[in-house]
Design an enzyme around this catalytic site. Sequence first.
Site, PDB file in Angstrom:
ATOM      1  CG  ASP A 417      -1.955   1.037   1.266  1.00 44.28           C
ATOM      2  OD1 ASP A 417      -2.302   1.548   0.186  1.00 44.28           O
ATOM      3  OD2 ASP A 417      -2.445   1.363   2.371  1.00 44.28           O
ATOM      4  CD  GLU A 420      -0.201   5.378  -3.998  1.00 42.77           C
ATOM      5  OE1 GLU A 420       0.166   5.710  -2.873  1.00 42.77           O
ATOM      6  OE2 GLU A 420      -0.824   4.341  -4.231  1.00 42.77           O
ATOM      7  CG  ASP A 491      -8.263   4.315  -0.267  1.00 49.15           C
ATOM      8  OD1 ASP A 491      -8.017   3.092  -0.196  1.00 49.15           O
ATOM      9  OD2 ASP A 491      -7.612   5.177   0.360  1.00 49.15           O
TER      10      ASP A 491
HETATM   11  O1  MIG Z   1      -4.142   6.145   4.302  1.00 52.76           O
HETATM   12  O2  MIG Z   1      -3.822   0.928   5.644  1.00 52.76           O
HETATM   13  O3  MIG Z   1      -5.910   1.999   0.141  1.00 52.76           O
HETATM   14  O4  MIG Z   1      -6.844  -0.201   1.566  1.00 52.76           O
HETATM   15  O5  MIG Z   1      -6.946   0.023   4.353  1.00 52.76           O
HETATM   16  C1  MIG Z   1      -4.891   4.983   4.246  1.00 52.76           C
HETATM   17  C2  MIG Z   1      -4.980   1.661   5.691  1.00 52.76           C
HETATM   18  C3  MIG Z   1      -3.960   3.820   4.126  1.00 52.76           C
HETATM   19  C4  MIG Z   1      -5.042   2.949   2.150  1.00 52.76           C
HETATM   20  C5  MIG Z   1      -5.444   1.705   1.423  1.00 52.76           C
HETATM   21  C6  MIG Z   1      -6.483   0.973   2.225  1.00 52.76           C
HETATM   22  C7  MIG Z   1      -5.944   0.659   3.603  1.00 52.76           C
HETATM   23  C8  MIG Z   1      -5.533   1.951   4.302  1.00 52.76           C
HETATM   24  N1  MIG Z   1      -4.554   2.658   3.495  1.00 52.76           N
END
Ligand code: MIG
Length: 765
Positions: A417, A420, A491
């Site tokens: 996650d 980017e 998201d």
């Molecule tokens: O700023 O880890 O897209 O799936 O549950 C949020 C927490 C960070 C973004 C991800 C989401 C995940 C969440 N993350």
Amino acid sequence: MLDYGKIKTWEVKDNVISISFEKQKMIVTVLTDEIINVFVPIWSEDHRSKAIEEEDMERVLSKGYTLNAESITTPDGNALQISTNNLKAIITDGGYVDFYTMDGYPVSRQFRGERVPIKTLGIWEMELLKAEGHTVADTVLNKPVSDTRVIERDEPIYGLGDKMGLLDKRSYEYENWNTDDPSAHNEQYRSLYKSIPFIICKKSKYAYGLFYDNTFHSYFDIAKENREYVAYSADDGNLDLYFIGGGKIKNVIGNYTLLTGRTPLPQLWTLGYHQCRWGYSSAKDITEVAEKFRELDIPCESVQYDIDYMDGYRVFTWNEKDYGPKGELFDKLYKKGFKPVVIIDPGTKREEGYFMYEEGTKNGFFFRNAEDTEDYVNEVWPGEANYPDFGRSEVRKWWGKHINDLTDMGVAAIWNDMNEPASFRGPLPEDVVGYDEDRRTTHRELHNVYGHFMGKATYEAMKEHTKKRPLVITRACYSGSQKYCAVWTGDNQSLWSHLQGMIPQLCTLGMCGFAVNGVDIGGFGADTTPELLCRWIEAACFSTFFRNHSANGCTRQEPWLFGDEVVDIYRKYVKLHYRFLPYIYDLLHEEQENGLPVMRPLVLHYENDPVTFNLNDEFLVGEKVLVAPVVNPGETMRKVYLPEGTWYSYNTGEKYEGSKYILEEAPLDHMPIYIKAGSVIPFYDEMSYVGEKNFNKINLLVTPEGGNCIHYQDGGEDLSYLNGNYNLYRFTVGPNGALSTELLNKAETVAEYKEFAVISLKKIV
Ligand code: MIG
């Protein structure tokens, strides 16, 4: 307008033609009969591709392309014509490169005029803003890299990875700059998490693709400012265009994935159902949810671990306080068939004594500030954080070593996650320093491949260490990441428009090589509703990454919170997914050869039928199954388009002739599905999870006229299939239901089925 001056000289070496114009050099490389690269070295002499690695190029060149004496001609003096067996590229003074079929049909010609961008500000308004001291954005006309190509007035254009909106991207503009934007994504969004600078243009007589391999910030105007052209531009880098012929969409996808790689066959269990929530914050939460799935007889493979399992969001640590001693919970749940899948973020907490920080700092593994005087700092979940410089193999190895610690502990799959990369204190400046192996460069070049390299690091370590097929789910990536990663779309929200958007978004990701993909079922942000959740589990039920996930602070999304009716509907569709698992697996096996995804837009197989060109609310699964989910609130009837041929309702067995719309009853518990005449579809008996039972028996669902299929069976986990350790069957069922089985390949260690059951379509209803 392009102006490289006149063609002065050109030189041929093997399949490479180097052309000197008065003002510019250009290198044209013929890779196959259908793939031609045009490289204008504006920024560097070499390609520096991240999408096409050495092995990829070797694979392409093993198709063995050599130009011969007749391949290059000069038809009218100042034009250079390069011919393959299928295509011609004609290069003319000024720097224009146009592509034709052998019989002279113009497939893709460069636009000769000036671009006229749509300006939201008039010139005097811009002047005023400048006078007031505001920075006024550059217009696209000033970009150092650009390519504008003529299209037909109604030529549908597909591609660009995860960009939201419609299947046909005409009339919209997009940017490739990996972006984490948690507000509600819609069709006007220009950039999302992924950068896939690849489009498929469905010209009436010949479909082709354009892949602009450049990791810098890039821009696509898809016939928005002018119906006559598609305009590509980039802030920096080279013009590195792969013209991808093929004529049919499926060939274009085949060629693109030949070049950038294909999604490797996943482990069977990873294709099952996953449950997640940002907010399962203890061993108790995870266990309760897992047990409830078994209790309610809803199949499930994993209850995933979001960021709370870490100790203070420090990557590669474990929060013993809430989740118990390391490994204990994993062991306990493994016994019930649950495989642990954990999230990992790149942002590494800055904290003396924390091993990741110490190791990373000591070895210089983090991004540096612009002056290169200290490690670059931003903020993410753990507070102040550094960013691993994944463009270097030593950094990837280091990261991989820690991934190995996780898999040693029992972790079965990794979910990447925030890559980017995301940051809480504003975006990472473009001048942050990082490396492409030992070449010093900046974030400007590396940004769009940050997630790609993190995925590669993770995948390679897992493959090497566990000897199993890794599942690495990523949010950010670039073209070619499909070799390492499955993707989810980040998201989304519990909105009907996001359920609707899922179909074109997943079909598009598939057309761009990402064969294992999915969205957060039920919607991540915002509060779901019983009706929306039911329709979502139905519509998503053929996803290759099949996961319900929701955000902390939003309504919980386990089906049992919405009453018995929802549980029954939910169970029905999760079970339906498992029923089709062998079919999905077969398609992924075929994908290794043809590059085609599981979930496909109708246009992929019916490209002469205009109804399919921008059909956004139904899809195919392979070639044999058509799915028409209800994606509008309050609807209980569904208008379904059936393309050419004979189709059978999976639900009622009723027969339809295609090339027309039909109207179907579709109450809340019902999603219309159709099977093409002549199909044989393999399916397993019910199971609660993959591995619960031996696969001794295979069922074959067959339409009344009989048919045949090739079915693939392997051990489901390890890599021995690459050495031929799999069974390959050809099943032929006659109209009378008689089955004949041929074994085309015999595995060394995978037991063959002992029982075969032919099920006629009507009986299962
Ligand atoms: O700023 O880890 O897209 O799936 O549950 C949020 C927490 C960070 C973004 C991800 C989401 C995940 C969440 N993350």
